[in-house]
Design a protein around this motif. Sequence first.
Motif, PDB file in Angstrom:
ATOM      1  N   ASP A   1       0.822  -1.207   0.000  1.00 48.31           N
ATOM      2  CA  ASP A   1       0.000   0.000   0.000  1.00 48.31           C
ATOM      3  C   ASP A   1       0.864   1.268   0.000  1.00 48.31           C
ATOM      4  O   ASP A   1       0.547   2.256  -0.689  1.00 48.31           O
ATOM      5  CB  ASP A   1      -0.947   0.009   1.207  1.00 48.31           C
ATOM      6  N   ARG A   2       1.928   1.232   0.775  1.00 46.25           N
ATOM      7  CA  ARG A   2       2.819   2.395   0.821  1.00 46.25           C
ATOM      8  C   ARG A   2       3.512   2.596  -0.536  1.00 46.25           C
ATOM      9  O   ARG A   2       3.682   3.729  -0.992  1.00 46.25           O
ATOM     10  CB  ARG A   2       3.859   2.204   1.924  1.00 46.25           C
ATOM     11  N   ALA A   3       3.890   1.496  -1.167  1.00 51.93           N
ATOM     12  CA  ALA A   3       4.523   1.587  -2.482  1.00 51.93           C
ATOM     13  C   ALA A   3       3.544   2.145  -3.517  1.00 51.93           C
ATOM     14  O   ALA A   3       3.927   2.924  -4.395  1.00 51.93           O
ATOM     15  CB  ALA A   3       5.049   0.228  -2.917  1.00 51.93           C
ATOM     16  N   LEU A   4       2.273   1.745  -3.425  1.00 46.56           N
ATOM     17  CA  LEU A   4       1.260   2.306  -4.314  1.00 46.56           C
ATOM     18  C   LEU A   4       1.156   3.811  -4.137  1.00 46.56           C
ATOM     19  O   LEU A   4       1.084   4.572  -5.115  1.00 46.56           O
ATOM     20  CB  LEU A   4      -0.099   1.661  -4.043  1.00 46.56           C
ATOM     21  N   GLN A   5       1.114   4.250  -2.874  1.00 44.64           N
ATOM     22  CA  GLN A   5       1.014   5.684  -2.584  1.00 44.64           C
ATOM     23  C   GLN A   5       2.239   6.431  -3.095  1.00 44.64           C
ATOM     24  O   GLN A   5       2.122   7.507  -3.687  1.00 44.64           O
ATOM     25  CB  GLN A   5       0.884   5.901  -1.081  1.00 44.64           C
ATOM     26  N   ALA A   6       3.413   5.855  -2.846  1.00 48.95           N
ATOM     27  CA  ALA A   6       4.644   6.507  -3.291  1.00 48.95           C
ATOM     28  C   ALA A   6       4.686   6.604  -4.805  1.00 48.95           C
ATOM     29  O   ALA A   6       5.050   7.637  -5.374  1.00 48.95           O
ATOM     30  CB  ALA A   6       5.857   5.738  -2.766  1.00 48.95           C
TER      31      ALA A   6
ATOM     32  N   GLU B   1      13.409  17.167  -7.248  1.00 45.20           N
ATOM     33  CA  GLU B   1      11.962  17.266  -7.405  1.00 45.20           C
ATOM     34  C   GLU B   1      11.276  15.954  -7.062  1.00 45.20           C
ATOM     35  O   GLU B   1      10.206  15.931  -6.445  1.00 45.20           O
ATOM     36  CB  GLU B   1      11.635  17.690  -8.844  1.00 45.20           C
ATOM     37  N   VAL B   2      11.889  14.841  -7.450  1.00 45.14           N
ATOM     38  CA  VAL B   2      11.337  13.522  -7.105  1.00 45.14           C
ATOM     39  C   VAL B   2      11.365  13.328  -5.595  1.00 45.14           C
ATOM     40  O   VAL B   2      10.395  12.848  -4.990  1.00 45.14           O
ATOM     41  CB  VAL B   2      12.125  12.397  -7.812  1.00 45.14           C
ATOM     42  N   THR B   3      12.457  13.722  -4.967  1.00 42.40           N
ATOM     43  CA  THR B   3      12.573  13.606  -3.513  1.00 42.40           C
ATOM     44  C   THR B   3      11.507  14.432  -2.807  1.00 42.40           C
ATOM     45  O   THR B   3      10.876  13.970  -1.851  1.00 42.40           O
ATOM     46  CB  THR B   3      13.977  14.062  -3.062  1.00 42.40           C
ATOM     47  N   ALA B   4      11.285  15.655  -3.273  1.00 41.79           N
ATOM     48  CA  ALA B   4      10.276  16.514  -2.650  1.00 41.79           C
ATOM     49  C   ALA B   4       8.889  15.893  -2.736  1.00 41.79           C
ATOM     50  O   ALA B   4       8.074  16.030  -1.810  1.00 41.79           O
ATOM     51  CB  ALA B   4      10.287  17.886  -3.323  1.00 41.79           C
ATOM     52  N   ALA B   5       8.604  15.200  -3.845  1.00 44.69           N
ATOM     53  CA  ALA B   5       7.303  14.563  -4.005  1.00 44.69           C
ATOM     54  C   ALA B   5       7.141  13.370  -3.070  1.00 44.69           C
ATOM     55  O   ALA B   5       6.057  13.109  -2.544  1.00 44.69           O
ATOM     56  CB  ALA B   5       7.118  14.123  -5.455  1.00 44.69           C
ATOM     57  N   LEU B   6       8.232  12.642  -2.840  1.00 40.74           N
ATOM     58  CA  LEU B   6       8.162  11.426  -2.020  1.00 40.74           C
ATOM     59  C   LEU B   6       8.281  11.693  -0.523  1.00 40.74           C
ATOM     60  O   LEU B   6       7.756  10.923   0.293  1.00 40.74           O
ATOM     61  CB  LEU B   6       9.285  10.464  -2.429  1.00 40.74           C
TER      62      LEU B   6
ATOM     63  N   GLY C   1      15.362  15.064   3.906  1.00 43.83           N
ATOM     64  CA  GLY C   1      15.488  15.294   2.475  1.00 43.83           C
ATOM     65  C   GLY C   1      16.827  14.837   1.927  1.00 43.83           C
ATOM     66  O   GLY C   1      16.876  14.099   0.932  1.00 43.83           O
ATOM     67  N   PRO C   2      17.950  15.237   2.564  1.00 41.77           N
ATOM     68  CA  PRO C   2      19.257  14.780   2.069  1.00 41.77           C
ATOM     69  C   PRO C   2      19.415  13.260   2.118  1.00 41.77           C
ATOM     70  O   PRO C   2      20.030  12.674   1.223  1.00 41.77           O
ATOM     71  CB  PRO C   2      20.243  15.471   3.017  1.00 41.77           C
TER      72      PRO C   2
END
Length: 236
Positions: free
Chosen positions: A39-44, A70-75, A84-85
């Motif tokens: 479920d978490r993978a689906l959300q991610a 940008e991908v990191t900020a979304a996840l 974040g780092p």
Amino acid sequence: MNEIKGLLFDKDGTLFDFAATWEAWAAAFLTRLCGGDHDRALQAGARIGFDYDAAVFAPDSIVIAGTPGEVTAALLPLFPELSGPQLIDVLNEEAARAPQREAVPLIPLLTGLRGRGLALGVATNDAIVPARAHLAAAGIEDQFDFIAGFDSGHGGKPEPGQMRAFAEATGLPAERIAMIGDSTHDLVAGRAAGMICVAVLTGMATAETLAPLADAVLPDIGHLPAWLDARHPITG
């Protein structure tokens, strides 16, 4: 018509086939990142435009043309246990190990283009460390006069900083350089720098999407030699 003296390539979707390279990798990466929690993978996946169950990217996925930042900020909202780092480090480390599928056989193509006296470069929204790892694994890193990632100090596409840096590094005027890419980001950046823009269809965007921004649309980069010959035919 100015003779082209330099070619600046995007990486993912241009030198390497995007879907063949990144869709299987993304599913495995999210599985590991989420500890096998479906479920978490689906959300991610949904946050980055990736259908985890079908293992396919949406055409507007941030992964296609976006930067690792940008991908990191979304996840990041789904992974409060990571800073974040830390998350961007995980993303870059995993990306560096992603097996790349060449869009066409790259060594003979690039060797032939260099044999024409062309300067070659890579401008990618990937980070520089995984980008160089991918080029080295394909045996082509030394074919390029210039390699820049989004974190190389020139910014990322669609801004034209990487394009201008390539022109400066090679001493070529922008109008003598072709920017070759599979996304609107590539073409917008090339156009803003004053370059000729060539779209290829080895990414996720369609010809209909890319054509309004491109001087030419090719099936893949293997068609570049014929395109160059058509622009500048050899006359006896």
